[in-house]
Design an enzyme around this catalytic site. Structure first.
Site, short mmCIF file in Angstrom:
data_model
loop_
_atom_site.label_atom_id
_atom_site.label_comp_id
_atom_site.label_asym_id
_atom_site.label_seq_id
_atom_site.Cartn_x
_atom_site.Cartn_y
_atom_site.Cartn_z
N PHE A 250 0.82 -1.23 0.00
CA PHE A 250 0.00 0.00 0.00
C PHE A 250 0.85 1.28 0.00
CE2 PHE A 250 -2.16 -3.17 2.79
CZ PHE A 250 -3.05 -3.64 1.86
N ILE A 637 -8.12 -1.52 -20.45
CA ILE A 637 -7.87 -2.41 -19.33
C ILE A 637 -7.17 -3.67 -19.85
CG2 ILE A 637 -8.92 -3.71 -17.45
CD1 ILE A 637 -9.06 -0.61 -17.23
N LYS A 709 -4.09 3.33 -18.56
CA LYS A 709 -3.75 4.22 -17.45
C LYS A 709 -3.91 3.48 -16.13
CE LYS A 709 -6.74 7.49 -18.73
NZ LYS A 709 -7.42 8.81 -18.86
N GLY A 710 -3.38 4.05 -15.05
CA GLY A 710 -3.34 3.37 -13.77
C GLY A 710 -4.70 3.25 -13.10
N VAL A 711 -4.86 2.16 -12.32
CA VAL A 711 -6.11 1.86 -11.62
C VAL A 711 -5.95 1.93 -10.10
CG1 VAL A 711 -7.79 0.02 -11.16
CG2 VAL A 711 -7.02 0.44 -13.49
N GLU A 713 -4.65 3.69 -7.55
CA GLU A 713 -4.96 4.81 -6.66
C GLU A 713 -6.42 5.24 -6.76
OE1 GLU A 713 -2.33 5.30 -4.86
OE2 GLU A 713 -0.94 4.30 -6.22
#
Length: 746
Positions: A250, A637, A709-711, A713
């Protein structure tokens, strides 16, 4: 071989995790589980005061205890060469400070600070001996009470070096005050501790006088390698860091902590490998946490709901010896269209250990305050909270004045709202009840986080038997990195996924950044794409370079199902036959990939929305989350299963943030009173309903070859606000200080 042929994930189905069987059968080996010959065990003894000096340290009983090899403290610790550089934070340091230099002096700066390390031949003997150590202290005044010391908050040194205050201003300061409709509210995030299942752990093995191997729980192989090399003044290539599996982090494994340096030091001193595992109580004080944060958000709007001004003030906790800052005010600068925005970020040094980044670092705290304030404004305007957000949707990035690389936030609102039945609710607070008499509430929140991409390098080796091995020095803290990379490689190479092995978790592999900040797939996936393309180019050159096919251009070749073909069928050959024809046992490639000029032309962010239904007992104030719908705009995704798991995990973290998590400080002693899993509450299965994870799943055209793209956060950012807003809708009571416990509702 045209560029658009390199990547076509639309044809790829979601895969099971490539390491799933290893994990569920217990075969996956974590940092504390490597069978090292002649292994010894380290246990830390810690301070029982929050500030002062060690006057004396009685270690005789510990030294005489059975199996003890060494007791290390500041009295006898080997000098760490890297510690001689720069000022010592314990001796008149400024507020800029530096990380704790373990066993370097007699100064105590927080309760639970390591004061000695026992090394013994068994864990039990080391634990017993550590309990025999006693210290006498010269106590000093200490401060751990945030509210009682808030007047001492100041701007971070880094911000003051940029300008006189470090404040951000766009347009007019405090313009909200002139608006016809205003909201001014204060919000509090308590200290929250990461508490992953896997404790922080390390095994240190000196292979030679200037060469060390560490099996370390880290999110940053290259970072740990560099830190240890700098501390012990040995070449970086002589430090090998292994983190094959990481059992949750985390953010608490993004930096190298003092206990890791202590283990390396101890192994050097005793001449044998040392294993050091931080215990659960020490996880509260030695490896960071989400800092206690006070926020004031002020919003001003026109009568029809157009934002006039946003003011966002923040004070965040840090340690007395080191500055820690995070992006708490970031979302207020760009999430909503507003001509006048000003933010202020200060830190408050206290006698506590240094905080660190926790999933959604800063933005999770900031989004709680901002989106709760937006909810309050919506109710004051008698406007649907979604409609308020749509009226203030930012069509371009207002902070950087750049177009978004892609943005489907409106689609997120529509999809998630429909799924949870948002428009069927009665919008009036405390107006809905379930059949069993529970108060029913609906709430929503918005999340956003930078869609980062940095530099990474990957290598690939194709063997003559048609198998592929890809290596990169990234880690996997749980999102399924290896699985995503195998999928990417399978798609680019056009070979079955079971022929590909992705190796990570070793600093000797090609360089990669830390796994953090929702950028691993974007960064490492781009390197995997590049190296697979490079391998295809080499195969194409070999296939088109002889006989009748010599006139065929490599760029005109088609790669499909492990074969290379040309339009005229003069070439139709499998990859493995290419190697056989050239008598090659294998074919290798190494490529680096990094972001380009597009980062200056577009603003790259991921977005999310969270909708929550809660039931609240009208008499006891017990809150139960009954339904969750989270919808993410995160580009293409790569794997619906692993990305969905991330969204579910983030939602669970957000529910814990909203309803349960709080490290409680006893300010009389500067000590946490609930530093264990019995008293520090985290969500369990009984607390969590079905979570509907939804993706817009549209490629970002500029961020990377995959369009992903990022997931990680955005799955948490905004969730706490959604829960808090749902609780208000159910009860009519606005709770602005987390967690929302029953006593705050009755």
């Amino acid at each position: 071989m045209k560029k658009q042929d390199f990547f076509n994930l639309e044809a790829v189905e979601a895969m099971d995790r490539v390491d799933g069987r290893l994990k569920v059968t217990g075969a996956a080996r974590y940092s504390a589980e490597f069978p090292i010959p002649k292994l010894t065990y380290g246990v830390l003894a810690t301070s029982t005061i929050a500030s002062g000096k060690i006057q004396s340290l009685d270690t005789k009983k510990a030294e005489r205890a059975p199996g003890v090899l060494a007791v290390i403290s500041h009295f006898n610790a080997p000098k760490i060469p890297g510690y001689s550089e720069g000022s010592n934070p314990a001796k008149g340091a400024t507020t800029k400070g530096q990380p704790l230099r373990i066993f370097s002096d007699d100064i105590i700066m927080f309760y639970g600070q390591p004061i000695a390390l026992v090394v013994a031949d068994t864990l039990e003997r080391a634990q017993f001996a550590a309990g025999q150590i006693s210290a006498q202290y010269q106590k000093a005044d200490f401060q751990t009470d945030f509210d009682g010391n808030v007047s001492h908050a100041d701007y971070p040194a880094q911000a003051k070096n940029r300008n006189s205050t470090g404040d951000y201003v766009r347009g007019e300061v405090d313009a909200y005050k002139k608006a016809p409709v205003k909201i001014e509210a204060e919000y509090v995030i308590p200290t929250e501790v990461h508490n992953p299942m896997e404790l922080q752990s390390i095994i240190a093995v000196w292979d030679a006088a200037d060469k060390v191997t560490v099996y370390d729980k880290t999110q940053s192989l290259k970072g740990a390698q560099g830190t240890i090399a700098q501390a012990f003044k040995i070449p970086a290539e002589n430090v090998q860091v292994v983190a094959t599996y990481v059992g949750g982090a985390f953010g608490n494994a993004l930096r190298t902590w003092p206990h890791e340096i202590a283990a390396v030091m101890a192994a050097q001193k005793v001449g044998r490998p040392v294993k050091l595992v931080v215990n659960r109580e020490q996880m509260f004080t030695m490896v960071g946490y989400r800092p206690y944060t006070w926020q004031k958000v002020s919003l001003g709007a026109t009568a029809d709901g157009k934002l006039v001004g946003i003011s966002h003030e923040v004070i965040g906790q840090t340690s007395a010896y080191e500055e820690f800052t995070e992006g708490t005010v970031n979302v207020s600068k760009f999430l909503y269209a507003c001509p006048n925005v000003n933010t202020s970020y200060k830190i408050l040094p206290l006698n506590v250990s240094t905080p660190t980044w926790m999933r959604g670092p800063g933005e999770a705290s900031g989004a709680f305050a901002l989106d709760c304030a937006m909810d309050e404004l919506a109710y004051q305007l008698n406007l649907d909270p979604i409609e308020l957000r749509l009226r203030n949707h930012a069509d371009i990035d207002p902070e950087r004045n750049l177009p978004w690389s892609s943005k489907y936030l409106k689609e997120c609102y529509q999809e998630a709202a429909q799924r949870i039945g948002w428009f069927k609710r009665n919008p009036k607070p405390r107006s809905m009840q379930s059949e069993d008499g529970m108060l029913v509430g609906y709430g929503m929140g918005t999340g956003s986080f930078s869609a980062g991409r940095s530099a990474a390098t990957a290598s690939i080796q194709m063997s003559a038997d048609g198998t592929y091995t890809i290596q990169c020095a990234t880690t996997d803290i749980g999102p399924g990195t290896a699985t995503a990379m195998v999928q990417i490689a399978s798609d680019v190479l056009q070979v079955p996924a079971d022929k590909i092995k992705f190796q990570l978790g070793n600093s000797s592999f090609p360089k990669a950044p830390s796994q953090g900040g929702s950028s691993t797939v974007s960064t490492v996936g781009s390197a995997v794409t590049a190296v697979c393309v490079s391998l295809k180019q080499k195969l194409a050159a070999l296939a088109a370079g002889q006989g009748e096919s010599a006139a065929v251009k490599p760029a005109d070749l088609v790669f499909e199902n492990g074969k290379i073909s040309s339009k005229d069928q003069s070439i139709n050959i499998s990859y493995t036959d290419v190697l056989k024809k050239h008598s090659l046992p294998s074919l290798d490639a190494t490529e680096e990939s990094r972001a380009g000029a597009e980062r200056q032309k577009y603003s790259f962010y991921s977005f999310s929305v969270h909708f929550v239904e809660v039931h609240v007992h009208p008499a006891t104030g017990q809150v139960r989350v009954k339904r969750v719908v989270s919808c993410a705009d995160a580009g293409k995704i790569i794997n619906q299963k692993t990305a969905g798991s991330q969204v579910i995990g983030g939602a669970i973290g957000g529910i814990g943030m909203a309803l349960m998590e709080e490290a409680i400080m006893d300010n009389r002693f500067g000590r946490y009173v609930n530093n264990n899993f019995a008293d520090y509450h985290v969500p369990v299965h009984a607390d969590i309903p079905h979570i509907d994870a939804v993706f817009i799943d549209k490629k970002d055209p500029y961020i990377n070859p995959m369009g992903s793209k990022g997931v990680g956060e955005i799955s948490l950012i905004g969730m706490a606000a959604a829960v808090a807003n749902a609780v208000f809708h159910a009860t009519g009571k606005r709770v602005r200080d987390l967690p929302i416990t029953p006593d705050k509702l009755i």
